[in-house]
Design an enzyme around this catalytic site. Sequence first.
Site, PDB file in Angstrom:
ATOM      1  N   GLU A 200     -21.964   0.123 -13.311  1.00 55.58           N
ATOM      2  CA  GLU A 200     -22.477   1.485 -13.266  1.00 55.58           C
ATOM      3  C   GLU A 200     -23.939   1.527 -13.695  1.00 55.58           C
ATOM      4  O   GLU A 200     -24.371   0.728 -14.543  1.00 55.58           O
ATOM      5  CB  GLU A 200     -21.648   2.391 -14.187  1.00 55.58           C
ATOM      6  CG  GLU A 200     -20.209   2.536 -13.737  1.00 55.58           C
ATOM      7  CD  GLU A 200     -19.407   3.502 -14.591  1.00 55.58           C
ATOM      8  OE1 GLU A 200     -19.992   4.191 -15.467  1.00 55.58           O
ATOM      9  OE2 GLU A 200     -18.183   3.581 -14.384  1.00 55.58           O
TER      10      GLU A 200
ATOM     11  N   GLU B 203     -20.584   8.513  -6.643  1.00 58.78           N
ATOM     12  CA  GLU B 203     -19.406   9.241  -7.166  1.00 58.78           C
ATOM     13  C   GLU B 203     -19.768  10.693  -7.477  1.00 58.78           C
ATOM     14  O   GLU B 203     -20.792  10.976  -8.114  1.00 58.78           O
ATOM     15  CB  GLU B 203     -18.858   8.548  -8.433  1.00 58.78           C
ATOM     16  CG  GLU B 203     -17.659   9.327  -9.002  1.00 58.78           C
ATOM     17  CD  GLU B 203     -16.777   8.542  -9.961  1.00 58.78           C
ATOM     18  OE1 GLU B 203     -17.022   7.350 -10.178  1.00 58.78           O
ATOM     19  OE2 GLU B 203     -15.836   9.165 -10.492  1.00 58.78           O
TER      20      GLU B 203
HETATM   21  O1  KIV Z   1     -13.145   2.442 -11.707  1.00 61.27           O
HETATM   22  C1  KIV Z   1     -12.982   2.929 -10.583  1.00 61.27           C
HETATM   23  O2  KIV Z   1     -11.857   3.087 -10.089  1.00 61.27           O
HETATM   24  C2  KIV Z   1     -14.162   3.318  -9.840  1.00 61.27           C
HETATM   25  C3  KIV Z   1     -13.946   4.157  -8.622  1.00 61.27           C
HETATM   26  C4  KIV Z   1     -13.726   5.537  -9.051  1.00 61.27           C
HETATM   27  C5  KIV Z   1     -15.057   4.018  -7.644  1.00 61.27           C
HETATM   28  O3  KIV Z   1     -15.245   3.008 -10.221  1.00 61.27           O
END
Ligand code: KIV
Length: 276
Positions: A120, A187
């Site tokens: 992220e 997201e």
């Molecule tokens: O952790 C996860 O499942 C994700 C998705 C929401 C893309 O990052």
Amino acid sequence: MSVHAQVKRITVPDIKAHKGTTPIVALTAYHAHTARILDPYVDLLLVGDTLGMVMYGMDDTLGVTLEMMIAHGKAVVRGTDRALVVVDMPFGSYEESPEIAFRNACQVMKETGCTAVKMEGGARMGPTIRFLSERGIPVVAHIGLTPQSTNVLGGFKTQGRVEDDWAAIENDAQVVAHSGAFAVVLEAMAEPLAAKITAAIDIPTIGIGASPTCDGQILVLEDMLGLSPRTPKFVKEFATLGAAIAGAAEAYAEEVRGRAFPAKEHTYSMKKLVDE
Ligand code: KIV
């Protein structure tokens, strides 16, 4: 000689080739059997750190550890032959420095056999994404709503609702693309911003609550199966497995309490389960 045709696993260049063409189909998976069921239908399976909430009942993803990601990553790789498997880097395992991120991502790749990792963060992650991808670790970036920053963002909120916020998020997209990410998850992002980013960068965007304008879509499997106690508003349920499981459990309980079963029948169904 094996009678099974060898299935070729989808590669990073295969995923990149979806840019502006056919949409990438992606789902999360956390264990081998569901991964095996999903494998023929998806291009990419993400072992997401959402497993903290979905599998372990946590309130958010912050408590997820590298060990948890590795254990579930191994299971999903074992369950697949075709889909490209991406494993999420959990909170605290990659933010500190490119070197620490590289060491932990190497461990994830060596122990799970996955093809890529996801992390992220936008512009701030540029140097780390470059460091990893130049050293053989394919990276999927993740911008917009980044759940590991929920305490800073003040909750799980759609990003880019007001145009004043767009420039920073567009810059995040440009930086991760130019730093070598081979795809980027958008997201919970307002549609016009997701469309603008998708048109502006040359790597595929994979949306989750970010509109059909993205180059692909990802959902949390349990959300789209109707198995999660809470799902985001944008999730379409393609099945109602939560209700089906409750119904099956109730029927089973009635049967067990209502009449005795011959031991033989019970033994047979147990054996079948083990053999398959
Ligand atoms: O952790 C996860 O499942 C994700 C998705 C929401 C893309 O990052």
